[in-house]
Design an enzyme around this catalytic site. Structure first.
Site, PDB file in Angstrom:
ATOM      1  N   GLY A   1       0.114 -12.969   7.308  1.00  0.00           N
ATOM      2  CA  GLY A   1      -0.746 -12.258   8.259  1.00  0.00           C
ATOM      3  C   GLY A   1      -0.133 -12.144   9.640  1.00  0.00           C
TER       4      GLY A   1
ATOM      5  N   ASN B   1      39.759  26.191  -1.745  1.00  0.00           N
ATOM      6  CA  ASN B   1      40.358  25.174  -0.878  1.00  0.00           C
ATOM      7  C   ASN B   1      40.673  23.878  -1.595  1.00  0.00           C
ATOM      8  OD1 ASN B   1      37.625  24.730  -1.256  1.00  0.00           O
ATOM      9  ND2 ASN B   1      37.360  23.695   0.696  1.00  0.00           N
ATOM     10  N   TYR B   2      40.337  23.779  -2.856  1.00  0.00           N
ATOM     11  CA  TYR B   2      40.449  22.504  -3.570  1.00  0.00           C
ATOM     12  C   TYR B   2      41.315  22.701  -4.804  1.00  0.00           C
ATOM     13  CZ  TYR B   2      38.806  18.227  -5.891  1.00  0.00           C
ATOM     14  OH  TYR B   2      38.723  17.012  -6.505  1.00  0.00           O
TER      15      TYR B   2
ATOM     16  N   TYR C   1      32.451  32.331  -0.174  1.00  0.00           N
ATOM     17  CA  TYR C   1      32.637  30.936   0.198  1.00  0.00           C
ATOM     18  C   TYR C   1      33.868  30.816   1.073  1.00  0.00           C
ATOM     19  CZ  TYR C   1      33.873  26.050   0.200  1.00  0.00           C
ATOM     20  OH  TYR C   1      34.211  24.789   0.614  1.00  0.00           O
TER      21      TYR C   1
ATOM     22  N   GLN D   1      10.017 -14.425   9.003  1.00  0.00           N
ATOM     23  CA  GLN D   1       8.722 -14.917   8.523  1.00  0.00           C
ATOM     24  C   GLN D   1       8.857 -15.048   7.009  1.00  0.00           C
ATOM     25  OE1 GLN D   1       5.437 -12.158   8.699  1.00  0.00           O
ATOM     26  NE2 GLN D   1       3.898 -13.772   8.653  1.00  0.00           N
TER      27      GLN D   1
ATOM     28  N   ARG E   1       0.814  -1.207   0.000  1.00  0.00           N
ATOM     29  CA  ARG E   1       0.000   0.000   0.000  1.00  0.00           C
ATOM     30  C   ARG E   1       0.855   1.268   0.000  1.00  0.00           C
ATOM     31  NH1 ARG E   1      -4.058  -1.866   4.755  1.00  0.00           N
ATOM     32  NH2 ARG E   1      -2.270  -3.194   5.252  1.00  0.00           N
TER      33      ARG E   1
HETATM   34  C1  UD1 Z   1      -4.058  -4.600  11.672  1.00  0.00           C
HETATM   35  C2  UD1 Z   1      -5.093  -5.366  12.491  1.00  0.00           C
HETATM   36  C3  UD1 Z   1      -6.308  -4.485  12.711  1.00  0.00           C
HETATM   37  C4  UD1 Z   1      -5.894  -3.201  13.410  1.00  0.00           C
HETATM   38  C5  UD1 Z   1      -4.784  -2.490  12.641  1.00  0.00           C
HETATM   39  C6  UD1 Z   1      -4.239  -1.363  13.472  1.00  0.00           C
HETATM   40  C7  UD1 Z   1      -4.835  -7.722  11.967  1.00  0.00           C
HETATM   41  C8  UD1 Z   1      -5.353  -8.853  11.197  1.00  0.00           C
HETATM   42  N1  UD1 Z   1      -5.458  -6.561  11.793  1.00  0.00           N
HETATM   43  O1  UD1 Z   1      -4.575  -4.366  10.384  1.00  0.00           O
HETATM   44  O2  UD1 Z   1      -7.249  -5.162  13.530  1.00  0.00           O
HETATM   45  O3  UD1 Z   1      -7.011  -2.356  13.544  1.00  0.00           O
HETATM   46  O4  UD1 Z   1      -3.714  -3.397  12.356  1.00  0.00           O
HETATM   47  O5  UD1 Z   1      -3.363  -0.592  12.731  1.00  0.00           O
HETATM   48  O6  UD1 Z   1      -3.920  -7.889  12.729  1.00  0.00           O
HETATM   49  N2  UD1 Z   1       2.949  -8.000   9.598  1.00  0.00           N
HETATM   50  C9  UD1 Z   1       3.885  -8.998   9.635  1.00  0.00           C
HETATM   51  N3  UD1 Z   1       3.664 -10.127   8.923  1.00  0.00           N
HETATM   52  C10 UD1 Z   1       2.537 -10.327   8.170  1.00  0.00           C
HETATM   53  C11 UD1 Z   1       1.589  -9.285   8.152  1.00  0.00           C
HETATM   54  C12 UD1 Z   1       1.806  -8.140   8.882  1.00  0.00           C
HETATM   55  O7  UD1 Z   1       4.909  -8.891  10.288  1.00  0.00           O
HETATM   56  O8  UD1 Z   1       2.420 -11.378   7.574  1.00  0.00           O
HETATM   57  C13 UD1 Z   1       3.192  -6.757  10.364  1.00  0.00           C
HETATM   58  C14 UD1 Z   1       3.283  -5.513   9.507  1.00  0.00           C
HETATM   59  O9  UD1 Z   1       4.615  -5.199   9.196  1.00  0.00           O
HETATM   60  C15 UD1 Z   1       2.645  -4.440  10.375  1.00  0.00           C
HETATM   61  C16 UD1 Z   1       1.728  -5.197  11.301  1.00  0.00           C
HETATM   62  O10 UD1 Z   1       2.097  -6.548  11.226  1.00  0.00           O
HETATM   63  O11 UD1 Z   1       3.616  -3.768  11.129  1.00  0.00           O
HETATM   64  C17 UD1 Z   1       0.265  -5.024  10.954  1.00  0.00           C
HETATM   65  O12 UD1 Z   1       0.002  -5.522   9.673  1.00  0.00           O
HETATM   66  P1  UD1 Z   1      -0.926  -4.766   8.644  1.00  0.00           P
HETATM   67  O13 UD1 Z   1      -0.959  -5.527   7.390  1.00  0.00           O
HETATM   68  O14 UD1 Z   1      -0.525  -3.337   8.550  1.00  0.00           O
HETATM   69  O15 UD1 Z   1      -2.353  -4.876   9.365  1.00  0.00           O
HETATM   70  P2  UD1 Z   1      -3.632  -3.966   9.150  1.00  0.00           P
HETATM   71  O16 UD1 Z   1      -4.306  -4.385   7.909  1.00  0.00           O
HETATM   72  O17 UD1 Z   1      -3.275  -2.544   9.255  1.00  0.00           O
HETATM   73 CA    CA Z   2      -1.348  -1.483   9.493  1.00  0.00          CA
END
Ligand code: UD1
Ligand code: CA
Length: 449
Positions: free
Chosen positions: A79, A387-388, A367, A74, A17
């Site tokens: 997620g 200077n250079y 300068y 990861q 995004r």
């Molecule tokens: C998430 C929450 C949502 C909350 C919002 C707050 C979930 C499913 N949803 O949504 O309820 O209101 O944050 O801002 O948790 N990340 C990983 N690995 C992954 C996916 C994400 O490390 O596989 C990390 C991302 O780098 C980020 C964080 O987890 O820092 C949140 O992920 P993101 O995809 O931004 O979640 P949201 O859709 O914003």
């Molecule tokens: Ca987020």
């Protein structure tokens, strides 16, 4: 005995995004990477260990974290639930609490995270989440509460019913869990073997089913819960942090004439009764004294300004200006300059790695690079310190009370003795003894001053 705590920062999400080459969590927000806020929040609780879940494609993130957190890879971004599940081996025999922080929740304050843990412990909860009521909950997980107001579940935007979408209490992405309750819930969700996206937010129902309690701490300042997913939210986060810092400085006695347009980094101190106009950027480790006036368009980065310093639309980088100095309009002072008390730097002048003695003046479009100037020196309009030589940089030394005529050039290295006078347009290629007047190209002595 205190219940042990470990923290995990989720930082493996993709930057779809953001549409960026840079990993999202390394995008700067008001002077430091987003990730820095999460690290600071974790560190504020002094956990026995901090983990960071990182993606395979972002070695920069691991490099940034350094020794401050243990990276957990990861491989597939499946997620937030899947991300936390990468920690299952580490959590298996851990009996304490786990703090989970999303790296993009960069507006949460450390004191809020402390309060969350406190609340979690007091309630003896299995899961405690940070929430807030917001004006536009779109995109966030909504908190579904039961008849008694108890937390039942979190529903994500994509899974919410129309009625649930109207809920304006949202999940901030900061949680405390009893580690074992979370482990069981994750295992029951089979998150570890996930093939499709697994939400951490899905663990609430299984935790409740195990007999655990889930609580929510609602933070009164709803600006804390902004999650940064796109460039628009990045700009909002940047603005919000600047606003907080401006307000801190206002309490400290600083005047901002147009606070909305000012940027203030995290390591900036400003003395009382200093006035900052609009469109000013204060960054790096910067210290400013009292009664300074920073006019619009100025940038100060990693510099130290004494009391009563005036800047007019100028850039001061990695330098020091003692009390009562002034610079600009459009001065560029950089590269470790050190200006003693009352030095005047005028219009369109550049100083680089120059040490300038008390009361000296560099008035107009000059300068001065790699030079040491004594006190009460006058550098005439358009003087250049060459200077250079095409290969190396050389230094010039100019004594006290030297007068450099307009448009003169000092071809470094040269030393000019105290009280010498350099005629307008002279090109100085050799040392000039004290109290000597030199003129011409190349400059030659004409008399003793
Ligand atoms: C998430 C929450 C949502 C909350 C919002 C707050 C979930 C499913 N949803 O949504 O309820 O209101 O944050 O801002 O948790 N990340 C990983 N690995 C992954 C996916 C994400 O490390 O596989 C990390 C991302 O780098 C980020 C964080 O987890 O820092 C949140 O992920 P993101 O995809 O931004 O979640 P949201 O859709 O914003
Ligand atoms: Ca987020």
């Amino acid at each position: 005995m205190a219940i042990p705590l470990v923290a995990v920062i989720l930082a493996a999400g993709d930057s779809t995004r953001m549409n960026s080459k840079t990993p999202k969590v390394l995008h700067p927000v008001a002077g430091q990477p987003m990730l820095e806020y999460a690290l600071a929040n974790a560190e504020a609780l002094s956990p026995s260990k901090i983990y960071a879940v990182v993606g395979a494609h972002s070695p920069e993130v691991t490099a940034y974290i350094g020794k401050r957190a243990a990276p957990i890879l990861q491989k597939k971004r499946l997620g937030t639930g899947h991300a936390v599940a990468q920690l299952l081996p580490q959590l298996k025999s851990f009996k304490g609490n786990l703090l989970v922080l999303y790296a993009d929740a960069c507006l949460v304050r450390p004191q809020t995270v402390l309060a969350l843990r406190q609340f979690h412990l007091l309630q003896g909860a299995a899961a405690t989440l940070l929430t807030a009521r917001v004006e536009s909950p779109f995109g966030y997980g909504r908190i579904v509460r039961g008849k008694e107001g108890e937390v039942e579940k979190i529903v994500e935007e994509s899974h919410a019913t129309d009625e649930e979408r109207r809920i304006n209490e949202i999940n901030a992405g900061v949680y405390c869990f009893k580690a074992q309750a979370l482990v069981q819930a994750l295992v029951s969700l089979k998150v570890a073997q996930a093939r499709e996206e697994f939400y951490l937010t899905g663990v609430i129902p299984p935790i409740l089913a195990q007999g655990g309690k889930a609580h929510a701490l609602m933070v009164p300042d709803r600006t804390e819960v902004l999650g940064v997913n796109n460039r628009n939210q990045l700009a909002q986060a940047h603005r919000l942090w600047n606003r907080r810092r401006v307000e801190d400085h206002q309490r400290g006695g600083v005047t901002f004439l147009n606070p909305k347009t000012v940027e203030v980094g995290p390591r900036v101190t400003i003395g009382r009764d200093t006035v900052i106009e609009g469109n000013v950027k204060l960054a790096g480790t910067t210290e400013m004294g009292e009664d300074c006036r920073i006019e619009s368009g100025s940038v100060i980065h990693s510099s130290r300004l004494g009391n009563g310093v005036t800047l007019r639309s100028s850039r001061i980088l990695d330098s020091r200006m003692a009390d009562d100095c002034d610079a600009g309009p459009f001065a560029h002072v950089r590269g470790g300059c050190d200006l003693a008390k009352g030095v005047h730097v005028g219009t369109n002048t550049e100083l680089k790695h120059a040490r300038i003695g008390e009361g000296s003046k560099v008035g107009h479009f000059s300068y001065v690079g790699d030079a040491v100037l004594g006190r009460d020196v006058n550098v005439g309009a358009g003087c250049v310190f060459a200077n250079y030589d095409g290969k190396n940089k050389h230094e010039c030394r100019v004594g006290d009370k030297v007068f450099l005529g307009s448009n003169s050039t000092l071809v470094a290295p040269v030393t000019i003795g105290n009280g010498a006078v350099i005629g307008a347009g002279a090109v100085v290629t050799r040392d000039v003894p004290a109290k000597t007047v030199v003129v011409g190209v190349p400059a030659r002595p004409v008399k003793k001053n």
